[in-house]
Motif scaffolding. Structure first.
Motif, PDB file in Angstrom:
ATOM      1  N   ASP A 240      33.087  -3.707  -0.042  1.00 30.59           N
ATOM      2  CA  ASP A 240      33.890  -2.921   0.631  1.00 30.59           C
ATOM      3  C   ASP A 240      34.012  -2.710   2.218  1.00 30.59           C
ATOM      4  O   ASP A 240      34.525  -1.711   2.704  1.00 30.59           O
TER       5      ASP A 240
ATOM      6  N   ASP B 221      30.582   1.783  -9.300  1.00 28.18           N
ATOM      7  CA  ASP B 221      31.246   0.834  -9.575  1.00 28.18           C
ATOM      8  C   ASP B 221      31.761   1.235 -11.020  1.00 28.18           C
ATOM      9  O   ASP B 221      31.005   1.019 -12.153  1.00 28.18           O
TER      10      ASP B 221
ATOM     11  N   SER C  80      43.680   3.673   0.218  1.00 29.69           N
ATOM     12  CA  SER C  80      42.768   3.460   1.306  1.00 29.69           C
ATOM     13  C   SER C  80      42.965   3.727   2.227  1.00 29.69           C
ATOM     14  O   SER C  80      42.165   4.761   2.885  1.00 29.69           O
TER      15      SER C  80
ATOM     16  N   ARG D 165      34.644   3.009  -7.140  1.00 34.07           N
ATOM     17  CA  ARG D 165      35.021   1.598  -7.076  1.00 34.07           C
ATOM     18  C   ARG D 165      35.369   0.798  -8.257  1.00 34.07           C
ATOM     19  O   ARG D 165      34.978   1.233  -9.498  1.00 34.07           O
TER      20      ARG D 165
ATOM     21  N   THR E 130      37.457  -2.208 -10.464  1.00 34.97           N
ATOM     22  CA  THR E 130      38.275  -4.063  -9.822  1.00 34.97           C
ATOM     23  C   THR E 130      39.231  -4.191 -11.369  1.00 34.97           C
ATOM     24  O   THR E 130      39.241  -3.324 -12.462  1.00 34.97           O
TER      25      THR E 130
ATOM     26  N   ASN F 157      40.338   6.596   3.731  1.00 29.37           N
ATOM     27  CA  ASN F 157      39.116   6.504   4.960  1.00 29.37           C
ATOM     28  C   ASN F 157      39.799   7.126   6.456  1.00 29.37           C
ATOM     29  O   ASN F 157      39.622   7.114   7.274  1.00 29.37           O
TER      30      ASN F 157
ATOM     31  N   ARG G  56      26.835  -0.205   7.285  1.00 32.95           N
ATOM     32  CA  ARG G  56      27.901   0.613   6.408  1.00 32.95           C
ATOM     33  C   ARG G  56      27.093   1.647   6.034  1.00 32.95           C
ATOM     34  O   ARG G  56      25.475   2.249   6.241  1.00 32.95           O
TER      35      ARG G  56
ATOM     36  N   GLN H 135      29.744   2.440   0.978  1.00 34.96           N
ATOM     37  CA  GLN H 135      30.861   0.783   1.260  1.00 34.96           C
ATOM     38  C   GLN H 135      29.178  -0.122   0.289  1.00 34.96           C
ATOM     39  O   GLN H 135      28.498  -0.331   1.199  1.00 34.96           O
TER      40      GLN H 135
ATOM     41  N   TYR I  48      28.185   7.331  -5.664  1.00 42.52           N
ATOM     42  CA  TYR I  48      29.213   5.810  -5.656  1.00 42.52           C
ATOM     43  C   TYR I  48      28.950   5.000  -6.912  1.00 42.52           C
ATOM     44  O   TYR I  48      27.627   5.031  -7.558  1.00 42.52           O
TER      45      TYR I  48
ATOM     46  N   ASP J  40      38.335   5.119  -4.234  1.00 42.09           N
ATOM     47  CA  ASP J  40      38.125   4.559  -2.446  1.00 42.09           C
ATOM     48  C   ASP J  40      38.158   2.742  -2.327  1.00 42.09           C
ATOM     49  O   ASP J  40      38.996   2.478  -1.426  1.00 42.09           O
ATOM     50  N   HIS J  41      37.930   2.068  -3.472  1.00 47.40           N
ATOM     51  CA  HIS J  41      37.951   0.725  -3.175  1.00 47.40           C
ATOM     52  C   HIS J  41      38.069   0.353  -4.445  1.00 47.40           C
ATOM     53  O   HIS J  41      38.293   0.574  -5.311  1.00 47.40           O
TER      54      HIS J  41
ATOM     55  N   VAL K 154      32.052   8.326  -4.329  1.00 45.05           N
ATOM     56  CA  VAL K 154      33.404   7.271  -3.866  1.00 45.05           C
ATOM     57  C   VAL K 154      33.105   6.397  -5.330  1.00 45.05           C
ATOM     58  O   VAL K 154      32.781   6.280  -5.995  1.00 45.05           O
TER      59      VAL K 154
END
Length: 191
Positions: free
Chosen positions: A158, A10, A120, A50, A52, A124, A149, A153, A8, A78-79, A48
């Motif tokens: 998430d 970010d 998404s 993520r 912004t 999913n 989660r 996530q 994961y 993914d996010h 995964v």
């Protein structure tokens, strides 16, 4: 490859247009960031991602925005969180010219989020049928659900996995009446 790390990451890209990134004082440029994201997808199976982004940063043109929208669709995060730029007094950005109208900033944010919703939803749906290890965070036996989660996530941002529980008094087989405890991991098939 380290067993203690979850796949994961970010990585807040903020934007995908070099002119906007320069105005934000973000380095490296988009090319290096894109290369990193593609390398992670290639070298870390099941990672995964993520991110912004900010829409309507001072000086953002329609071309800049279309570039961002294209990247959101192409890289399939993914996010993703999207925010319309807002002026913060005392910051360097507050002094920039080329203000994007407030309404357009919001419309652009909404367009990014609409594009992301489609990504998404598809990602999913790809998880349906898979078995995931889920950390149980809460149990509501009265409603027959638990919430938790999986490693893809982050807490509170998430989404969550909703587990349908077999509880006493419900029409479930007798062997399915044990409830998980918060803080435990359970293996669940995504339906």
């Amino acid at each position: 490859r380290h067993a203690r790390l979850v796949p994961y990451a970010d990585i807040p890209i903020q934007h995908a247009s070099d002119p906007v990134l320069r105005r934000m004082h973000r380095v490296p440029g988009w090319g290096e960031t894109e290369a990193l994201l593609r390398r992670l997808r290639r070298e870390v199976p099941g990672i995964v991602l993520r991110t912004t982004v900010i829409t309507g940063f001072p000086g953002e043109t329609e071309e800049d925005f279309q570039r961002l929208l294209q990247v959101v669709g192409d890289l399939e995060f993914d996010h993703l969180g999207a925010f319309a730029y807002s002026t913060e007094e005392g910051t360097a950005a507050a002094q920039l010219t080329g203000r994007v109208p407030t309404r357009l900033r919001g419309q652009r944010r909404d367009a990014v989020l609409a594009r992301q919703r489609a990504v998404s939803l598809r990602r999913n749906r790809e998880r349906i049928g898979r078995v995931l290890e889920v950390l149980v965070e809460s149990v509501d036996p009265g409603h027959g659900v638990a919430r938790g989660r999986w490693a893809g996530q982050a807490p509170e941002i998430d989404g969550e996995v909703v587990l349908t529980l077999a509880v006493s008094g419900c029409d479930h087989p007798p062997e399915a009446k044990r409830l998980p405890d918060p803080g435990t991991f359970v293996r669940v098939r995504i339906t």
